[in-house]
Scaffold this motif. Structure first.
Motif, PDB file in Angstrom:
ATOM      1  N   TYR A 128     -19.409   2.761  -9.634  1.00  0.00           N
ATOM      2  CA  TYR A 128     -18.304   2.270 -10.463  1.00  0.00           C
ATOM      3  C   TYR A 128     -18.732   2.228 -11.928  1.00  0.00           C
ATOM      4  O   TYR A 128     -19.817   1.769 -12.259  1.00  0.00           O
ATOM      5  N   GLY A 129     -17.884   2.748 -12.797  1.00  0.00           N
ATOM      6  CA  GLY A 129     -18.189   2.760 -14.223  1.00  0.00           C
ATOM      7  C   GLY A 129     -17.187   3.610 -14.972  1.00  0.00           C
ATOM      8  O   GLY A 129     -16.173   4.051 -14.419  1.00  0.00           O
ATOM      9  N   LYS A 130     -17.471   3.895 -16.236  1.00  0.00           N
ATOM     10  CA  LYS A 130     -16.522   4.622 -17.079  1.00  0.00           C
ATOM     11  C   LYS A 130     -16.232   6.028 -16.546  1.00  0.00           C
ATOM     12  O   LYS A 130     -15.082   6.461 -16.525  1.00  0.00           O
ATOM     13  N   ALA A 131     -17.277   6.747 -16.130  1.00  0.00           N
ATOM     14  CA  ALA A 131     -17.065   8.116 -15.637  1.00  0.00           C
ATOM     15  C   ALA A 131     -16.142   8.107 -14.432  1.00  0.00           C
ATOM     16  O   ALA A 131     -15.233   8.943 -14.325  1.00  0.00           O
ATOM     17  N   TRP A 132     -16.366   7.154 -13.534  1.00  0.00           N
ATOM     18  CA  TRP A 132     -15.491   7.048 -12.365  1.00  0.00           C
ATOM     19  C   TRP A 132     -14.065   6.714 -12.776  1.00  0.00           C
ATOM     20  O   TRP A 132     -13.107   7.319 -12.270  1.00  0.00           O
ATOM     21  N   ARG A 133     -13.908   5.761 -13.699  1.00  0.00           N
ATOM     22  CA  ARG A 133     -12.566   5.369 -14.122  1.00  0.00           C
ATOM     23  C   ARG A 133     -11.823   6.533 -14.784  1.00  0.00           C
ATOM     24  O   ARG A 133     -10.623   6.713 -14.564  1.00  0.00           O
ATOM     25  N   ASP A 134     -12.516   7.337 -15.585  1.00  0.00           N
ATOM     26  CA  ASP A 134     -11.876   8.474 -16.250  1.00  0.00           C
ATOM     27  C   ASP A 134     -11.358   9.480 -15.231  1.00  0.00           C
ATOM     28  O   ASP A 134     -10.234   9.990 -15.353  1.00  0.00           O
ATOM     29  N   ARG A 135     -12.157   9.776 -14.224  1.00  0.00           N
ATOM     30  CA  ARG A 135     -11.741  10.770 -13.229  1.00  0.00           C
ATOM     31  C   ARG A 135     -10.697  10.199 -12.275  1.00  0.00           C
ATOM     32  O   ARG A 135      -9.786  10.897 -11.842  1.00  0.00           O
ATOM     33  N   ARG A 136     -10.834   8.927 -11.983  1.00  0.00           N
ATOM     34  CA  ARG A 136      -9.832   8.286 -11.140  1.00  0.00           C
ATOM     35  C   ARG A 136      -8.463   8.319 -11.835  1.00  0.00           C
ATOM     36  O   ARG A 136      -7.427   8.505 -11.195  1.00  0.00           O
ATOM     37  N   ARG A 137      -8.457   8.147 -13.152  1.00  0.00           N
ATOM     38  CA  ARG A 137      -7.209   8.184 -13.912  1.00  0.00           C
ATOM     39  C   ARG A 137      -6.561   9.570 -13.811  1.00  0.00           C
ATOM     40  O   ARG A 137      -5.345   9.695 -13.687  1.00  0.00           O
ATOM     41  N   LEU A 138      -7.375  10.614 -13.858  1.00  0.00           N
ATOM     42  CA  LEU A 138      -6.851  11.969 -13.686  1.00  0.00           C
ATOM     43  C   LEU A 138      -6.159  12.118 -12.338  1.00  0.00           C
ATOM     44  O   LEU A 138      -5.076  12.710 -12.230  1.00  0.00           O
ATOM     45  N   MET A 139      -6.790  11.588 -11.305  1.00  0.00           N
ATOM     46  CA  MET A 139      -6.202  11.656  -9.964  1.00  0.00           C
ATOM     47  C   MET A 139      -4.907  10.860  -9.901  1.00  0.00           C
ATOM     48  O   MET A 139      -3.884  11.331  -9.371  1.00  0.00           O
ATOM     49  N   HIS A 140      -4.933   9.657 -10.422  1.00  0.00           N
ATOM     50  CA  HIS A 140      -3.761   8.787 -10.349  1.00  0.00           C
ATOM     51  C   HIS A 140      -2.566   9.412 -11.058  1.00  0.00           C
ATOM     52  O   HIS A 140      -1.430   9.348 -10.550  1.00  0.00           O
ATOM     53  N   ASN A 141      -2.794  10.019 -12.198  1.00  0.00           N
ATOM     54  CA  ASN A 141      -1.688  10.600 -12.958  1.00  0.00           C
ATOM     55  C   ASN A 141      -0.977  11.709 -12.193  1.00  0.00           C
ATOM     56  O   ASN A 141       0.206  11.973 -12.429  1.00  0.00           O
ATOM     57  N   SER A 142      -1.680  12.363 -11.279  1.00  0.00           N
ATOM     58  CA  SER A 142      -1.076  13.451 -10.506  1.00  0.00           C
ATOM     59  C   SER A 142      -0.606  13.030  -9.128  1.00  0.00           C
ATOM     60  O   SER A 142       0.217  13.735  -8.528  1.00  0.00           O
ATOM     61  N   PHE A 143      -1.105  11.891  -8.614  1.00  0.00           N
ATOM     62  CA  PHE A 143      -0.833  11.575  -7.215  1.00  0.00           C
ATOM     63  C   PHE A 143      -0.298  10.167  -6.965  1.00  0.00           C
ATOM     64  O   PHE A 143      -0.296   9.705  -5.821  1.00  0.00           O
ATOM     65  N   HIS A 144       0.193   9.493  -8.013  1.00  0.00           N
ATOM     66  CA  HIS A 144       0.894   8.231  -7.743  1.00  0.00           C
ATOM     67  C   HIS A 144       2.212   8.570  -7.032  1.00  0.00           C
ATOM     68  O   HIS A 144       2.609   9.754  -6.971  1.00  0.00           O
ATOM     69  N   PRO A 145       2.900   7.581  -6.445  1.00  0.00           N
ATOM     70  CA  PRO A 145       4.039   7.884  -5.561  1.00  0.00           C
ATOM     71  C   PRO A 145       5.058   8.858  -6.114  1.00  0.00           C
ATOM     72  O   PRO A 145       5.501   9.773  -5.412  1.00  0.00           O
TER      73      PRO A 145
ATOM     74  N   PRO B 151      -6.907   7.670  -3.586  1.00  0.00           N
ATOM     75  CA  PRO B 151      -5.860   7.959  -4.566  1.00  0.00           C
ATOM     76  C   PRO B 151      -4.850   8.998  -4.077  1.00  0.00           C
ATOM     77  O   PRO B 151      -3.761   9.106  -4.626  1.00  0.00           O
ATOM     78  N   GLY B 152      -5.214   9.762  -3.040  1.00  0.00           N
ATOM     79  CA  GLY B 152      -4.298  10.784  -2.536  1.00  0.00           C
ATOM     80  C   GLY B 152      -3.514  10.349  -1.312  1.00  0.00           C
ATOM     81  O   GLY B 152      -2.934  11.177  -0.608  1.00  0.00           O
ATOM     82  N   ARG B 153      -3.435   9.042  -1.083  1.00  0.00           N
ATOM     83  CA  ARG B 153      -2.832   8.551   0.162  1.00  0.00           C
ATOM     84  C   ARG B 153      -1.345   8.862   0.284  1.00  0.00           C
ATOM     85  O   ARG B 153      -0.842   9.074   1.402  1.00  0.00           O
ATOM     86  N   TYR B 154      -0.615   8.862  -0.822  1.00  0.00           N
ATOM     87  CA  TYR B 154       0.831   9.109  -0.729  1.00  0.00           C
ATOM     88  C   TYR B 154       1.108  10.551  -0.326  1.00  0.00           C
ATOM     89  O   TYR B 154       1.966  10.822   0.524  1.00  0.00           O
ATOM     90  N   MET B 155       0.362  11.481  -0.906  1.00  0.00           N
ATOM     91  CA  MET B 155       0.541  12.872  -0.532  1.00  0.00           C
ATOM     92  C   MET B 155       0.063  13.105   0.896  1.00  0.00           C
ATOM     93  O   MET B 155       0.667  13.871   1.655  1.00  0.00           O
ATOM     94  N   ALA B 156      -1.034  12.461   1.285  1.00  0.00           N
ATOM     95  CA  ALA B 156      -1.560  12.629   2.636  1.00  0.00           C
ATOM     96  C   ALA B 156      -0.548  12.145   3.674  1.00  0.00           C
ATOM     97  O   ALA B 156      -0.318  12.812   4.689  1.00  0.00           O
ATOM     98  N   PHE B 157       0.065  10.979   3.427  1.00  0.00           N
ATOM     99  CA  PHE B 157       1.067  10.462   4.377  1.00  0.00           C
ATOM    100  C   PHE B 157       2.235  11.436   4.476  1.00  0.00           C
ATOM    101  O   PHE B 157       2.725  11.727   5.583  1.00  0.00           O
ATOM    102  N   SER B 158       2.701  11.945   3.334  1.00  0.00           N
ATOM    103  CA  SER B 158       3.819  12.893   3.346  1.00  0.00           C
ATOM    104  C   SER B 158       3.469  14.148   4.124  1.00  0.00           C
ATOM    105  O   SER B 158       4.298  14.689   4.869  1.00  0.00           O
ATOM    106  N   SER B 159       2.237  14.621   3.968  1.00  0.00           N
ATOM    107  CA  SER B 159       1.802  15.833   4.659  1.00  0.00           C
ATOM    108  C   SER B 159       1.782  15.629   6.162  1.00  0.00           C
ATOM    109  O   SER B 159       2.222  16.497   6.929  1.00  0.00           O
ATOM    110  N   VAL B 160       1.278  14.483   6.612  1.00  0.00           N
ATOM    111  CA  VAL B 160       1.250  14.195   8.049  1.00  0.00           C
ATOM    112  C   VAL B 160       2.676  14.032   8.580  1.00  0.00           C
ATOM    113  O   VAL B 160       3.023  14.560   9.647  1.00  0.00           O
ATOM    114  N   TRP B 161       3.510  13.338   7.834  1.00  0.00           N
ATOM    115  CA  TRP B 161       4.886  13.077   8.280  1.00  0.00           C
ATOM    116  C   TRP B 161       5.662  14.378   8.474  1.00  0.00           C
ATOM    117  O   TRP B 161       6.295  14.588   9.516  1.00  0.00           O
TER     118      TRP B 161
END
Length: 530
Positions: A137-154, A454-464
């Motif tokens: 956990y740290g800045k590098a993780w937060r920066d990359r996590r933000r990239l993921m969130h911006n593309s994969f929030h609900p 962070p990819g849980r919403y897309m994963a659920f949709s894919s399984v559904w």
């Protein structure tokens, strides 16, 4: 022909081996002394450690480490505690058995519990410190996590639904062409295609795709190497300095092999996307979208995009859940029949299920929820790391403790899910709707706190959509051998951090000639719209 070695050359390895053994034993003794000497006084020094199985001197619980999440749960029942303490040389470990414990520590106190344990094999020898799941956990993780969130929030994840539909319908056609073929192989092909398209905008070759083959080997290595207890070097980081020829040091060879695959998995598809962008031939995807947002070239930000994209290259959760669902249908044919009746009634004739049908297909949603609960994809998840000493229910949890959330135990809690080993989607239904009073498996199946998937919403949709589509057009039953004997699947799973059903066979046949035509037409329509 035997060639005798010179005395000097044969004596050297033996001498080195003896020296290494002496050093290793000395380091073990030193480690035991350091870990057991009187520690400085802290606010929680007077509190006892959580209960747990008896620990031996020096090696602690090394010889009785559990093989499965169920074993941790049995200890929890034995010691009447929702928190269990174990001590493996080089690592203190706490296992949380209930949702309440996980919520209190990993959610409410997430600032303390959001880092990751030092996995020497994975991060240092294999070079997987780029992966979001393993990063500290740290800045590098937060920066990359933000990239993921911006593309994969609900809301953002909905942009990828066309790719999910296209690949799901291509999977239906593969099942149509191979009704008794490789079930897990067909699903795997779909999940990898989805990830490759969404992440890199690349089309996958029907067979032997180089990107897929490299990723499979890389991901398998990371999952095997990250299981607690699988590699001693994770508990004793100094062992990474042991030479390759030393007995038991074969992990070096494995690490180099897996590292090579990991580097190719990161570099090759990213470079291909950049080439396509330069030629004006890349569709919108995670990489192209984020690179286009860069007003000026920023090497550090481009590297973040590349490494974040590499973290996405898995899809094992989706693969495991769909494979488990088919096993559930084989075990409970009445569930499939009930799902087919709902789809036949609610989906427009002559059409396959679409995401617009979600609200009108609650039983399909219940099946998806039950699959994620019944056969937990990640029984113990990825371990967290406590960065400062803490207290829970009168117990002291030392700083540096690896914290495991027993997701299997939480999703098989009999007080929440009666008869938890039973595949029963009806447990989530009430009066023809999804019952909000029954705890949604998402409370545990995607992880906890700041490290939740962070990819849980897309994963659920894919399984559904995969489940809804399979139900709509196929009958699914046990395969039979040449003599007419029924072949029962073993229900065995890979022993990795993320469990996937081992390959099995079953009969997947179209429900009618109209189903056959509908599948073919839908694939051609999706390809025409691509």
């Amino acid at each position: 022909m035997v060639i005798k070695s010179k005395e000097s050359s044969s004596a050297s390895p033996s001498l080195n081996m003896i020296q290494t053994v002496i050093v290793a034993l000395a380091l073990l003794a030193g480690l035991w002394f350091i870990r057991n000497k009187r520690a400085p006084s802290t606010p929680y020094s007077h509190l006892p450690l959580p209960p747990g199985p008896k620990r031996l001197p020096v090696i602690g619980n090394l010889l009785n480490m559990p093989a499965a999440a169920h074993d941790y749960h049995e200890w929890s029942k034995q010691y009447k505690s929702d928190i269990i303490y174990l001590d493996v040389p080089g690592s203190k470990m706490v296992v949380l058995d209930t949702y309440d414990a996980a919520f209190e520590l990993l959610e409410r106190r997430s600032a303390k519990y959001s880092s990751r344990a030092r996995l020497t094999m994975v991060n240092e020898l294999m070079g997987w410190d780029f992966a979001l799941g393993f990063m500290e956990y740290g800045k590098a993780w937060r920066d990359r996590r933000r990239l993921m969130h911006n593309s994969f929030h609900p809301e953002a994840a909905k942009q990828f639904r066309p790719q999910l539909l296209k690949e799901t319908r291509k999977m239906l056609e593969r099942f149509l062409d191979t009704p008794n073929g490789d079930v897990m192989g067909n699903i795997r092909h779909m999940t990898r295609n989805i990830i490759l398209q969404i992440t890199y905008g690349l089309e996958v070759q029907p067979e032997g795709d180089p990107f897929i083959e490299v990723a499979e080997r890389a991901i398998e290595g990371s999952l095997v190497a990250s299981i607690p207890g699988n590699f001693l070097v994770n508990s004793f980081p100094f062992l990474k300095h042991v030479p390759d020829w030393f007995p038991g040091a074969s992990f070096h060879k494995k690490a180099r092999e897996w590292k090579g695959y990991g580097l190719k998995m990161i570099e090759s598809p990213f470079s291909a996307t950049k080439r396509n962008m330069a030629a004006g031939e890349s569709p919108q995807c995670f990489v192209s979208t984020n690179l286009e947002k860069m007003e000026t070239h920023d090497a550090a930000h481009e590297r973040d995009i590349k490494l974040t994209a590499g973290s996405m290259y898995s899809g094992a959760q989706t693969l495991s859940a769909i494979g488990s669902c088919i096993l559930g249908f084989l075990q409970k044919p009445e569930v499939l029949k009930k799902a087919q009746a709902e789809v036949d009634k609610m989906v427009k004739p002559g059409h396959l299920p679409d995401f617009e049908d979600i609200d009108s297909l609650p039983y399909i949603t219940a099946i998806t929820m039950e699959v994620l609960r019944w056969r937990v994809v990640g029984p113990i998840g990825v371990p967290h790391l406590l960065t400062e000493e803490d207290e829970y229910k009168g117990y002291r949890i030392p700083a540096g403790t690896t914290v495991i959330a027993n997701q299997w135990a939480m999703l098989h809690d009999e007080s929440v899910y009666p008869n938890p080993s039973d595949f029963n989607p009806d447990r989530f239904m009430l009066d023809g709707k999804v019952n909000p009073a029954v705890r949604d498996p998402s409370h545990a199946c995607w992880g906890f706190g700041r490290r939740i998937c962070p990819g849980r919403y897309m994963a659920f949709s894919s399984v559904w959509i995969a489940i809804a589509s399979l139900v709509a057009v196929f009958d699914i039953s046990n395969a039979v051998d040449d003599e007419g004997n029924v072949i029962e699947p073993t229900h065995e799973y890979t022993p990795n951090l993320i469990r996937v059903p081992v390959p099995y066979k079953c009969s997947i046949t179209p429900r009618s000639p109209q189903s056959d035509r509908l599948i073919r037409a839908s694939v051609h329509e999706e390809l025409a719209n691509a």
